[in-house]
Design a protein around this motif. Structure first.
Motif, PDB file in Angstrom:
ATOM      1  N   PRO A 171       1.418  -7.913  -2.845  1.00 29.15           N
ATOM      2  CA  PRO A 171       0.597  -7.472  -1.676  1.00 29.15           C
ATOM      3  C   PRO A 171       0.670  -6.057  -1.128  1.00 29.15           C
ATOM      4  O   PRO A 171       2.035  -5.732  -1.104  1.00 29.15           O
ATOM      5  N   ASP A 172      -0.370  -5.382  -0.544  1.00 25.62           N
ATOM      6  CA  ASP A 172       0.035  -3.925   0.028  1.00 25.62           C
ATOM      7  C   ASP A 172       0.021  -4.650   1.397  1.00 25.62           C
ATOM      8  O   ASP A 172      -0.878  -4.469   2.300  1.00 25.62           O
ATOM      9  N   TRP A 173       1.276  -4.559   1.696  1.00 23.77           N
ATOM     10  CA  TRP A 173       1.499  -5.188   3.235  1.00 23.77           C
ATOM     11  C   TRP A 173       1.083  -3.885   4.239  1.00 23.77           C
ATOM     12  O   TRP A 173       1.630  -2.571   4.028  1.00 23.77           O
ATOM     13  N   LYS A 174       0.227  -4.094   5.307  1.00 21.33           N
ATOM     14  CA  LYS A 174      -0.143  -2.832   6.185  1.00 21.33           C
ATOM     15  C   LYS A 174       1.300  -2.417   6.947  1.00 21.33           C
ATOM     16  O   LYS A 174       1.312  -1.103   7.312  1.00 21.33           O
ATOM     17  N   ALA A 175       2.128  -3.408   7.123  1.00 26.48           N
ATOM     18  CA  ALA A 175       3.391  -2.833   7.555  1.00 26.48           C
ATOM     19  C   ALA A 175       4.365  -1.990   6.794  1.00 26.48           C
ATOM     20  O   ALA A 175       5.374  -1.427   7.335  1.00 26.48           O
ATOM     21  N   GLY A 176       4.021  -1.776   5.648  1.00 20.72           N
ATOM     22  CA  GLY A 176       4.682  -0.675   4.717  1.00 20.72           C
ATOM     23  C   GLY A 176       5.095  -1.410   3.357  1.00 20.72           C
ATOM     24  O   GLY A 176       5.317  -2.636   3.193  1.00 20.72           O
ATOM     25  N   ALA A 177       5.054  -0.545   2.461  1.00 17.91           N
ATOM     26  CA  ALA A 177       5.474  -0.903   0.945  1.00 17.91           C
ATOM     27  C   ALA A 177       6.645  -1.422   0.792  1.00 17.91           C
ATOM     28  O   ALA A 177       7.162  -2.084  -0.319  1.00 17.91           O
ATOM     29  N   HIS A 178       7.649  -1.011   1.701  1.00 18.35           N
ATOM     30  CA  HIS A 178       8.991  -1.712   1.691  1.00 18.35           C
ATOM     31  C   HIS A 178       9.140  -3.395   1.732  1.00 18.35           C
ATOM     32  O   HIS A 178       9.836  -3.780   0.967  1.00 18.35           O
ATOM     33  N   LEU A 179       8.070  -3.789   2.140  1.00 13.54           N
ATOM     34  CA  LEU A 179       7.981  -5.187   2.373  1.00 13.54           C
ATOM     35  C   LEU A 179       7.874  -6.001   0.980  1.00 13.54           C
ATOM     36  O   LEU A 179       8.077  -7.004   0.758  1.00 13.54           O
ATOM     37  N   GLN A 180       7.259  -5.004  -0.182  1.00 10.05           N
ATOM     38  CA  GLN A 180       7.209  -5.761  -1.499  1.00 10.05           C
ATOM     39  C   GLN A 180       8.565  -6.203  -2.176  1.00 10.05           C
ATOM     40  O   GLN A 180       8.649  -6.607  -3.045  1.00 10.05           O
ATOM     41  N   LYS A 181       9.743  -5.563  -1.332  1.00 11.17           N
ATOM     42  CA  LYS A 181      11.053  -5.768  -2.069  1.00 11.17           C
ATOM     43  C   LYS A 181      11.634  -7.142  -1.396  1.00 11.17           C
ATOM     44  O   LYS A 181      12.543  -7.530  -2.308  1.00 11.17           O
ATOM     45  N   ASP A 207      -7.472 -15.471   3.690  1.00  9.61           N
ATOM     46  CA  ASP A 207      -7.828 -14.760   4.817  1.00  9.61           C
ATOM     47  C   ASP A 207      -6.983 -14.170   5.707  1.00  9.61           C
ATOM     48  O   ASP A 207      -6.965 -12.875   6.057  1.00  9.61           O
ATOM     49  N   LEU A 208      -5.934 -15.059   6.043  1.00  8.31           N
ATOM     50  CA  LEU A 208      -4.986 -14.570   6.949  1.00  8.31           C
ATOM     51  C   LEU A 208      -4.228 -13.388   6.434  1.00  8.31           C
ATOM     52  O   LEU A 208      -3.643 -12.529   6.934  1.00  8.31           O
ATOM     53  N   ILE A 209      -3.758 -13.885   5.007  1.00  9.95           N
ATOM     54  CA  ILE A 209      -2.867 -12.930   4.228  1.00  9.95           C
ATOM     55  C   ILE A 209      -3.522 -11.783   4.131  1.00  9.95           C
ATOM     56  O   ILE A 209      -2.949 -10.346   4.238  1.00  9.95           O
ATOM     57  N   GLU A 210      -4.900 -11.776   3.880  1.00  5.37           N
ATOM     58  CA  GLU A 210      -5.711 -10.361   3.853  1.00  5.37           C
ATOM     59  C   GLU A 210      -5.789  -9.589   5.034  1.00  5.37           C
ATOM     60  O   GLU A 210      -5.648  -8.391   5.143  1.00  5.37           O
ATOM     61  N   GLN A 211      -5.540 -10.109   6.154  1.00  7.06           N
ATOM     62  CA  GLN A 211      -5.281  -9.424   7.356  1.00  7.06           C
ATOM     63  C   GLN A 211      -4.086  -8.643   7.340  1.00  7.06           C
ATOM     64  O   GLN A 211      -4.025  -7.118   7.834  1.00  7.06           O
ATOM     65  N   TYR A 212      -3.175  -9.072   7.046  1.00  4.86           N
ATOM     66  CA  TYR A 212      -1.765  -8.194   6.953  1.00  4.86           C
ATOM     67  C   TYR A 212      -1.695  -7.631   5.608  1.00  4.86           C
ATOM     68  O   TYR A 212      -0.881  -6.605   5.312  1.00  4.86           O
ATOM     69  N   ALA A 213      -2.350  -7.977   4.580  1.00  2.00           N
ATOM     70  CA  ALA A 213      -2.122  -7.143   3.319  1.00  2.00           C
ATOM     71  C   ALA A 213      -3.523  -7.084   2.610  1.00  2.00           C
ATOM     72  O   ALA A 213      -3.986  -7.768   1.796  1.00  2.00           O
TER      73      ALA A 213
END
Length: 522
Positions: free
Chosen positions: A332-342, A430-436
Motif C-alpha cells: 500500500p502507498d500509505w498517505k502517512a508515508g512510505a516508511h509505513l511499508q516497513k 474503501d476504508l483502506i483506500e482512504q488511507y492508501a
C-alpha cells in the motif's frame, strides 16, 4: 487401538500438549477433523499459486517467547521452525494522514512521540524501563495455572521486590480499562489510540474493565523484544511441532472428525470417529476445543452435572472477525508515508471514539460503519510469501457481529454473512483506500472469510470469534471457562480442556497445552 493420551484437535495448544507428553515417553494420539493440522494457525495459497496467506494468526511473538518454545527450541528448529524478525512492529494511521509506530529502536519511537508530546516521550521511556522490572511477574502469572502455588509465588516475589505499592499497581493494571490506564500515563490522543488498538485484537473497547493489560503488554513487549512472524508462513510452528511429535513416537490422524467421547463409570475412556473407528485412552482425553463443542456436543447427555453444562452453554464468544486476504502487485502507498511499508502491522483505528462506536455497533448486531482494521504486511518482511516483486496483504477486520441484524449505515441489506459478506468487504477496501489511495488497482486476487466462513473452517471459532470466548473479567483468570474448573480439568474424570477457551486465553503462546501436559506428566 489403545493410547495413554488422546488429544482431540490439532491446534497449536493440542500439539504442544502432545509433544510434551510424548517427550515423557507417553503413548499419544492426536486426532484432527480438518485435512491438515493447525487450527487457526495455517498458511495456504488462498488467492493465486505462489501467494502464501496466513489464514488467521500471523504474529508469532507469543510462541517465540513461550515456555514451550524455550523448552524445545533446538528440536523445533531441527524440524524447520524459522522466524523472521520485524524491526518495525506496528503503527497506527490517523485522520490527518499522519502515523505513529513502534519498532525495535527505542530512540526512533521516543523521537516520534516527542514530536507529539515531550511529556509523553518521557512517560513512554519510563514505562519501557519499568516494564523490565514488571515483565517477569506478568509473564510468570500468564505462565502459571490459575489458581496455583506457582501463581501465588509469583505474586509473593513481586511483593518482595516491588513492595505493596508495586503489587497494587500490578492489580490496578489488570483491572483498568484501556482509557483509564492510558489517561493516567499519557496526554496525546494519537499515542493513546495507537496503544488502545491492541485492545480490539481481543474484545476490549476503550472503556471495558480489564482491558488495559493487552495494550500495555503488546506495546511494551514489541518495544523491548520486537515482533516475529513465521518464515514462509505462520504454519512453520505447526510443521515443526508435528514433525517433532512424530519423531518422539506420537501419532496424528487428520481428516477424521470425532463423533463422540466415550464415557464409562464417570470417566472419559476414548473417542469414536465419524467413520466408526474407536480409540481408547488409558490416562486421559484432552479436548483442544471450545467447551461448547464438548459439553452438549461430543459427550453423551448427562455426562456432567447440569449446573456445569448450563455454565458452559452461557460461556460467551467474543466478537466476530473477518479475514480478507489479498494478492497484490505492490505494498500500500500509505498517505502517512512510505516508511509505513516497513511495518508488520498497520492499524486503521484512528481514535478511541471510533473504537467505542465500532464495539457498540457490533454488540447491537450492526455492521460497523467504520470498522477497525489490522493490515498485515508479511511479505514486506518475508519475500518468500509471494513471487518476486509481488506481495500478500493480511487484513483482519476486528469486532463484528456473529448474527447480522442491520447495517449502521443502512446501505447493506443482507441479514446474514453469506448474503452481505462481499458487500462488507468492499466497505473495508474503501476504508483502506482512504488511507492508501490506489490499493484497489494493485489487487490481483482476493479471498474473503466472513465470521460464518471462519466457523465453517474451524468449529471452535464460534460466530467467527478467534479468541475462544470473551476475555472480559467474568470469563478470565479463575473464571475461564467456568469458575472452579480453570485448571483444565472437567467434572468428567480423565477429561481435560485446553486451548484459547482456557487460561491464559487467546494467542499463539501454547500456554494452556504446555501447562496441562506438565500437570499430566507428573
Amino acid at each position: 487401538m489403545s493410547y495413554e493420551f488422546i488429544v482431540v484437535g490439532a491446534g497449536h495448544n493440542g500439539l504442544a500438549a502432545a509433544v510434551h507428553l510424548a517427550a515423557q515417553g507417553r503413548k499419544v494420539l492426536v486426532i484432527e477433523a480438518r485435512p491438515e493440522p493447525g487450527g487457526a494457525v495455517k498458511t495456504q495459497e488462498l488467492t493465486l499459486p505462489g501467494y502464501r496467506h496466513d489464514l488467521c494468526a500471523m504474529n508469532l511473538s507469543m510462541f517465540a517467547g513461550s515456555a514451550f518454545c524455550a523448552r524445545y527450541k533446538d528440536e523445533l528448529g531441527a524440524h524447520g521452525l524459522e522466524f523472521v524478525p520485524a524491526q518495525h512492529c506496528f503503527a497506527s494511521v490517523f485522520r490527518d494522514d499522519s502515523a505513529l509506530g513502534v519498532g525495535a529502536s527505542l530512540e526512533e519511537t521516543v523521537s516520534a512521540i516527542h514530536a507529539l508530546s515531550p511529556h509523553d516521550a518521557v512517560a513512554w521511556s519510563q514505562m519501557v524501563e519499568r516494564f523490565k522490572d514488571v515483565a517477569p511477574y506478568l509473564f510468570g502469572l500468564l505462565g502459571s495455572p490459575m489458581p496455583s502455588w506457582a501463581a501465588a509465588r509469583t505474586l509473593f516475589n513481586a511483593w518482595r521486590k516491588q513492595g505493596t505499592s508495586g503489587v497494587y499497581e500490578l492489580i490496578r493494571l489488570v483491572l483498568s480499562s484501556p482509557r483509564d490506564f492510558l489517561d493516567r500515563h499519557f496526554e496525546n490522543e494519537k499515542l493513546k489510540a495507537m496503544m488502545a488498538a491492541w485492545g480490539l485484537h481481543v474484545d476490549f473497547a476503550p472503556d471495558a474493565a480489564g482491558g488495559a493489560l493487552f495494550p500495555y503488554l503488546e506495546s511494551m513487549a514489541n518495544q523491548n523484544f520486537g515482533m516475529v512472524i513465521g518464515k514462509g508462513g505462520a504454519d512453520t510452528i505447526i510443521r515443526a511441532m508435528t514433525g517433532l511429535l512424530k519423531a518422539k513416537g506420537g501419532e496424528i490422524i487428520t481428516g477424521a472428525p470425532v463423533r463422540s467421547i466415550t464415557v464409562s463409570d464417570g470417566a472419559a475412556r476414548g473417542v469414536v470417529l465419524e467413520d466408526g473407528r474407536k480409540f481408547s485412552a488409558s490416562r486421559a482425553v484432552i479436548a483442544n476445543l471450545n467447551p461448547r463443542l464438548v459439553f452438549g456436543g461430543l459427550l453423551p447427555a448427562g455426562s456432567a452435572p447440569e449446573s456445569f453444562e448450563s455454565k458452559v452453554k452461557a460461556f460467551r464468544p467474543g466478537p466476530g472477525a473477518m479475514m480478507i486476504h489479498l494478492a497484490t502487485s505492490g505494498l500500500p502507498d500509505w498517505k502517512a508515508g512510505a516508511h509505513l511499508q516497513k511495518y508488520a502491522y498497520v492499524h486503521v483505528a484512528p481514535d478511541l471514539a471510533m473504537m467505542s462506536r465500532v464495539y457498540a455497533e457490533a454488540a447491537a448486531g450492526l455492521l460497523p460503519a467504520e470498522p477497525v482494521l489490522v493490515v498485515g504486511q508479511p511479505s514486506a518482511l518475508d519475500p518468500s510469501r509471494a513471487p518476486e516483486g509481488r506481495h500478500v496483504l493480511w487484513v483482519q477486520v476486528r469486532v463484528l457481529p456473529a448474527q447480522v441484524k442491520g447495517d449502521a449505515l443502512s446501505q447493506i441489506e443482507g441479514r446474514d454473512w453469506d448474503s452481505c459478506g462481499q458487500a462488507y468487504a468492499e466497505r473495508v477496501l474503501d476504508l483502506i483506500e482512504q488511507y492508501a489511495p490506489g490499493i484497489r488497482g494493485k489487487i490481483l486476487a482476493s479471498h474473503v472469510m466472513t465470521p460464518a466462513d471462519l466457523e465453517r473452517e474451524n468449529a471452535s471459532l464460534i460466530g467467527g470469534d478467534s479468541l475462544g470466548g470473551s476475555h472480559h473479567l467474568d470469563q478470565n483468570f479463575v473464571f475461564r471457562p467456568v469458575a472452579g474448573y480453570s485448571r483444565y480439568r472437567t467434572p468428567v474424570k480423565s477429561l481435560y480442556l485446553c486451548g484459547a477457551s482456557t487460561w491464559p486465553g487467546a494467542g499463539t503462546g501454547a500456554g494452556s497445552g504446555f501447562m496441562l501436559a506438565n500437570m499430566l506428566a507428573k
